[in-house]
Design a protein around this motif. Structure first.
Motif, PDB file in Angstrom:
ATOM      1  N   ASP A 109      -5.457   4.017  -6.155  1.00 34.77           N
ATOM      2  CA  ASP A 109      -4.441   3.358  -7.007  1.00 34.77           C
ATOM      3  C   ASP A 109      -4.391   3.662  -8.530  1.00 34.77           C
ATOM      4  O   ASP A 109      -3.649   2.952  -9.282  1.00 34.77           O
ATOM      5  CB  ASP A 109      -4.753   1.929  -6.699  1.00 34.77           C
ATOM      6  N   SER A 110      -5.658   4.214  -9.141  1.00 34.42           N
ATOM      7  CA  SER A 110      -5.502   4.288 -10.708  1.00 34.42           C
ATOM      8  C   SER A 110      -4.292   5.146 -10.990  1.00 34.42           C
ATOM      9  O   SER A 110      -3.948   6.081 -10.366  1.00 34.42           O
ATOM     10  CB  SER A 110      -6.743   5.053 -10.795  1.00 34.42           C
ATOM     11  N   ASN A 111      -3.777   4.603 -12.162  1.00 33.87           N
ATOM     12  CA  ASN A 111      -2.685   5.464 -12.703  1.00 33.87           C
ATOM     13  C   ASN A 111      -1.215   5.401 -11.943  1.00 33.87           C
ATOM     14  O   ASN A 111      -0.596   6.309 -11.858  1.00 33.87           O
ATOM     15  CB  ASN A 111      -3.134   6.886 -12.923  1.00 33.87           C
ATOM     16  N   ILE A 112      -1.364   4.763 -10.880  1.00 42.18           N
ATOM     17  CA  ILE A 112       0.104   4.367 -10.301  1.00 42.18           C
ATOM     18  C   ILE A 112       0.867   3.147 -10.781  1.00 42.18           C
ATOM     19  O   ILE A 112       0.457   2.368 -11.335  1.00 42.18           O
ATOM     20  CB  ILE A 112       0.078   4.137  -8.620  1.00 42.18           C
ATOM     21  N   GLU A 113       2.185   3.474 -10.894  1.00 48.37           N
ATOM     22  CA  GLU A 113       3.067   2.647 -11.313  1.00 48.37           C
ATOM     23  C   GLU A 113       3.873   2.064 -10.149  1.00 48.37           C
ATOM     24  O   GLU A 113       4.602   2.850  -9.478  1.00 48.37           O
ATOM     25  CB  GLU A 113       4.395   3.361 -11.870  1.00 48.37           C
ATOM     26  N   ILE A 114       3.554   0.661  -9.609  1.00 49.35           N
ATOM     27  CA  ILE A 114       4.251   0.097  -8.491  1.00 49.35           C
ATOM     28  C   ILE A 114       5.529  -0.213  -8.824  1.00 49.35           C
ATOM     29  O   ILE A 114       5.599  -1.049  -9.967  1.00 49.35           O
ATOM     30  CB  ILE A 114       3.379  -1.157  -8.092  1.00 49.35           C
ATOM     31  N   LEU A 115       6.528   0.352  -7.869  1.00 49.54           N
ATOM     32  CA  LEU A 115       7.824  -0.024  -8.018  1.00 49.54           C
ATOM     33  C   LEU A 115       8.321  -1.115  -6.982  1.00 49.54           C
ATOM     34  O   LEU A 115       8.969  -2.003  -7.566  1.00 49.54           O
ATOM     35  CB  LEU A 115       8.757   1.195  -7.691  1.00 49.54           C
ATOM     36  N   GLU A 116       7.796  -1.047  -5.881  1.00 48.09           N
ATOM     37  CA  GLU A 116       8.084  -2.092  -4.734  1.00 48.09           C
ATOM     38  C   GLU A 116       6.948  -2.475  -3.886  1.00 48.09           C
ATOM     39  O   GLU A 116       6.289  -1.606  -3.358  1.00 48.09           O
ATOM     40  CB  GLU A 116       9.469  -1.646  -3.924  1.00 48.09           C
ATOM     41  N   VAL A 117       6.703  -3.690  -3.513  1.00 50.35           N
ATOM     42  CA  VAL A 117       6.052  -4.031  -2.389  1.00 50.35           C
ATOM     43  C   VAL A 117       6.682  -4.633  -1.427  1.00 50.35           C
ATOM     44  O   VAL A 117       7.545  -5.641  -1.666  1.00 50.35           O
ATOM     45  CB  VAL A 117       4.853  -5.006  -3.132  1.00 50.35           C
ATOM     46  N   THR A 129      28.208   0.706  14.132  1.00 51.84           N
ATOM     47  CA  THR A 129      27.927  -0.612  13.537  1.00 51.84           C
ATOM     48  C   THR A 129      26.396  -0.948  13.439  1.00 51.84           C
ATOM     49  O   THR A 129      25.802  -1.920  13.608  1.00 51.84           O
ATOM     50  CB  THR A 129      28.498  -1.576  14.152  1.00 51.84           C
ATOM     51  N   VAL A 130      25.567   0.332  13.723  1.00 54.93           N
ATOM     52  CA  VAL A 130      24.216   0.309  13.746  1.00 54.93           C
ATOM     53  C   VAL A 130      23.734   0.702  12.195  1.00 54.93           C
ATOM     54  O   VAL A 130      24.137   1.591  11.545  1.00 54.93           O
ATOM     55  CB  VAL A 130      23.648   1.352  14.619  1.00 54.93           C
ATOM     56  N   GLY A 131      22.756  -0.349  11.860  1.00 51.74           N
ATOM     57  CA  GLY A 131      22.127   0.055  10.538  1.00 51.74           C
ATOM     58  C   GLY A 131      20.567   0.171  10.854  1.00 51.74           C
ATOM     59  O   GLY A 131      20.004  -0.431  11.622  1.00 51.74           O
ATOM     60  N   ILE A 132      20.117   1.233  10.079  1.00 51.86           N
ATOM     61  CA  ILE A 132      18.625   1.535  10.399  1.00 51.86           C
ATOM     62  C   ILE A 132      17.875   0.540   9.229  1.00 51.86           C
ATOM     63  O   ILE A 132      18.373   0.380   8.183  1.00 51.86           O
ATOM     64  CB  ILE A 132      18.209   2.935   9.987  1.00 51.86           C
ATOM     65  N   HIS A 133      16.790  -0.124   9.818  1.00 50.35           N
ATOM     66  CA  HIS A 133      16.217  -1.018   8.981  1.00 50.35           C
ATOM     67  C   HIS A 133      14.695  -0.938   8.953  1.00 50.35           C
ATOM     68  O   HIS A 133      14.220  -0.581   9.811  1.00 50.35           O
ATOM     69  CB  HIS A 133      16.487  -2.488   9.741  1.00 50.35           C
ATOM     70  N   GLY A 134      14.046  -1.155   7.767  1.00 53.04           N
ATOM     71  CA  GLY A 134      12.919  -0.735   7.639  1.00 53.04           C
ATOM     72  C   GLY A 134      12.265  -1.731   6.256  1.00 53.04           C
ATOM     73  O   GLY A 134      12.939  -1.950   5.325  1.00 53.04           O
ATOM     74  N   ILE A 135      10.955  -1.832   6.544  1.00 60.59           N
ATOM     75  CA  ILE A 135      10.201  -2.478   5.066  1.00 60.59           C
ATOM     76  C   ILE A 135       9.153  -1.515   4.957  1.00 60.59           C
ATOM     77  O   ILE A 135       8.152  -1.238   5.432  1.00 60.59           O
ATOM     78  CB  ILE A 135       9.578  -3.918   5.633  1.00 60.59           C
ATOM     79  N   LEU A 136       9.330  -1.067   3.728  1.00 59.42           N
ATOM     80  CA  LEU A 136       8.175  -0.235   3.065  1.00 59.42           C
ATOM     81  C   LEU A 136       6.980  -0.949   2.595  1.00 59.42           C
ATOM     82  O   LEU A 136       7.290  -1.919   1.981  1.00 59.42           O
ATOM     83  CB  LEU A 136       9.051   0.469   1.937  1.00 59.42           C
ATOM     84  N   ASP A 137       5.847  -0.570   2.857  1.00 60.68           N
ATOM     85  CA  ASP A 137       4.624  -1.365   2.486  1.00 60.68           C
ATOM     86  C   ASP A 137       4.599  -1.108   0.999  1.00 60.68           C
ATOM     87  O   ASP A 137       4.503  -2.093   0.244  1.00 60.68           O
ATOM     88  CB  ASP A 137       3.423  -0.648   2.965  1.00 60.68           C
ATOM     89  N   LEU A 138       4.643  -0.123   0.577  1.00 62.12           N
ATOM     90  CA  LEU A 138       4.447   0.139  -0.939  1.00 62.12           C
ATOM     91  C   LEU A 138       5.480   1.391  -1.303  1.00 62.12           C
ATOM     92  O   LEU A 138       5.294   2.690  -0.742  1.00 62.12           O
ATOM     93  CB  LEU A 138       3.065   0.463  -1.243  1.00 62.12           C
ATOM     94  N   LEU A 139       5.977   1.254  -2.495  1.00 64.61           N
ATOM     95  CA  LEU A 139       6.886   2.496  -3.320  1.00 64.61           C
ATOM     96  C   LEU A 139       5.990   2.658  -4.628  1.00 64.61           C
ATOM     97  O   LEU A 139       6.257   1.729  -5.340  1.00 64.61           O
ATOM     98  CB  LEU A 139       8.271   1.910  -3.115  1.00 64.61           C
ATOM     99  N   TYR A 140       5.678   3.744  -5.022  1.00 58.08           N
ATOM    100  CA  TYR A 140       5.195   3.652  -6.156  1.00 58.08           C
ATOM    101  C   TYR A 140       5.499   4.993  -6.901  1.00 58.08           C
ATOM    102  O   TYR A 140       6.012   6.093  -6.297  1.00 58.08           O
ATOM    103  CB  TYR A 140       3.572   3.462  -6.273  1.00 58.08           C
ATOM    104  N   ARG A 141       5.175   5.193  -8.309  1.00 54.32           N
ATOM    105  CA  ARG A 141       5.327   6.493  -8.782  1.00 54.32           C
ATOM    106  C   ARG A 141       3.956   6.981  -9.576  1.00 54.32           C
ATOM    107  O   ARG A 141       3.264   6.381  -9.874  1.00 54.32           O
ATOM    108  CB  ARG A 141       6.578   6.306  -9.905  1.00 54.32           C
ATOM    109  N   LYS A 142       3.613   8.111  -9.136  1.00 56.21           N
ATOM    110  CA  LYS A 142       2.400   8.756  -9.846  1.00 56.21           C
ATOM    111  C   LYS A 142       2.547  10.131 -10.336  1.00 56.21           C
ATOM    112  O   LYS A 142       3.246  11.004  -9.539  1.00 56.21           O
ATOM    113  CB  LYS A 142       1.328   8.806  -8.870  1.00 56.21           C
ATOM    114  N   ARG A 143       2.465  10.393 -11.616  1.00 54.25           N
ATOM    115  CA  ARG A 143       2.725  11.668 -12.283  1.00 54.25           C
ATOM    116  C   ARG A 143       3.899  12.311 -11.949  1.00 54.25           C
ATOM    117  O   ARG A 143       4.346  13.314 -11.632  1.00 54.25           O
ATOM    118  CB  ARG A 143       1.881  12.830 -11.843  1.00 54.25           C
ATOM    119  N   GLY A 144       5.008  11.271 -12.370  1.00 51.03           N
ATOM    120  CA  GLY A 144       6.590  11.354 -12.123  1.00 51.03           C
ATOM    121  C   GLY A 144       6.997  11.507 -10.701  1.00 51.03           C
ATOM    122  O   GLY A 144       8.230  11.515 -10.200  1.00 51.03           O
TER     123      GLY A 144
END
Ligand code: SF4
Length: 318
Positions: A109-117, A129-144
């Protein structure tokens, strides 16, 4: 107005395993009355990870005493609130999580920029009328680079590899959603944590953790998106049929009602006795919400204990 019917990666997975099992799980919305401890361990680990990464996102630092103290308070409060029959599961996950805090997070986790939890995403399948649905555990940016991380727990590390992640339909579904919604192709990543806690000697980091990634291309995601749309069409149009194989049926929680029905017998009493109807969001309910002690119910004396000892962590909660 027609309501959108949401389908999750778990729902796809169960349907691919067996359409009849999918019918019991998502059509009738049944789950066994006896809970699966493995599911609880994973569910609670995710809850702690959510809490931890929210701390980091809000400015707490990895390894800082304030961060450790905030986690410790959360763990102790959870222990006080849950029914005695859930306490052993909690302590097992506490050991897993404390190991994760002490030995793993500073590495990955060092140097990560957390965007969404725990970011909830939905993507409508065109022409349906179907939607795909999901919950991401973690979305982050590292070195771009944009990265989707999925936490996985279990005792079988060999279930994951840098090759198998290419076929991880849950992560690929999330990747399609992120690509379509944010117009950026993400990297997918599995963060595996061993749920075995009772080692005789100190386990190595290699025994406890696994980290697998896959860099995706636009072609790959376009192909997977086409496949997902075809699968939604298949689910809607092809009559359900049992996928009977020894391997699948032996592991299936619905084997008894399924085999009753196969023989033309009425399985309603069997279902009534052994299964309960659950809400549609059951897979996403927080473990501690389910495990909280009901003030009106008596303590579960059969499993109540004042101290649990897993070797390196002993907690007295009398
Ligand atoms: S017992 Fe076998 S055929 Fe029946 S629902 Fe389960 S997996 Fe499908």
């Amino acid at each position: 107005m027609t309501e959108t019917y949401l389908v999750s990666p778990s729902q796809f997975r169960v349907h691919k395993t067996c359409p009849e099992q999918h019918y019991y799980t998502y059509g009738l919305q049944l789950r066994p009355r006896k809970r699966d401890t493995k599911f609880d361990v994973g569910s609670y680990f995710h809850e702690l990870a959510h809490f931890y990464y929210q701390l980091l996102k809000s400015g707490y630092k990895i390894g800082d005493p304030h961060t450790i103290s905030a986690m410790d308070t959360k763990l102790r409060n959870d222990l006080k609130e849950v029914k005695p029959s859930f306490q052993k599961t909690l302590l097992q996950v506490h050991i897993m999580f404390m190991r994760y805090l002490k030995r793993r997070t500073s590495v990955i986790d060092s140097n990560i920029e957390i965007l969404e939890v725990e970011k909830e995403l939905q993507l409508l399948v065109p022409g349906t009328t179907v939607g795909i649905h999901g919950i991401l555990d973690l979305l982050y940016r590292k070195r771009g680079k944009l990265v989707i991380r999925d936490h996985k727990t279990g005792e079988n590390k060999s279930a994951h590899s840098n090759e198998s992640i290419s076929f991880d339909d849950q992560l690929l579904t999330y990747a399609v959603m992120v690509w379509k919604i944010f117009n950026e192709i993400p990297i997918i990543e599995i963060n595996w944590v061993n749920s075995k806690v009772d080692y005789k000697t100190e386990p190595t980091n290699d025994q406890l953790f696994g980290h697998y990634t896959k860099t995706l291309t636009k072609d790959y995601l376009e192909g997977y998106w086409t496949y997902l749309q075809e699968y939604v069409y298949h689910m809607q149009t092809v009559p359900r049929i049992r996928s009977m194989t020894t391997f699948k049926c032996k592991q299936c929680p619905y084997i008894d009602p399924c085999l009753f029905a196969l023989r033309g017998l009425d399985n309603r009493n069997l279902i009534e006795a052994n299964f309960e109807k659950v809400p549609r969001n059951y897979d996403y309910q927080r473990f501690t919400e389910i495990a909280k002690a009901n003030k009106d119910s008596r303590p579960d004396s059969s499993s109540q204990t004042n101290e649990l000892d897993f070797g390196e962590l002993r907690i007295n909660f009398s």
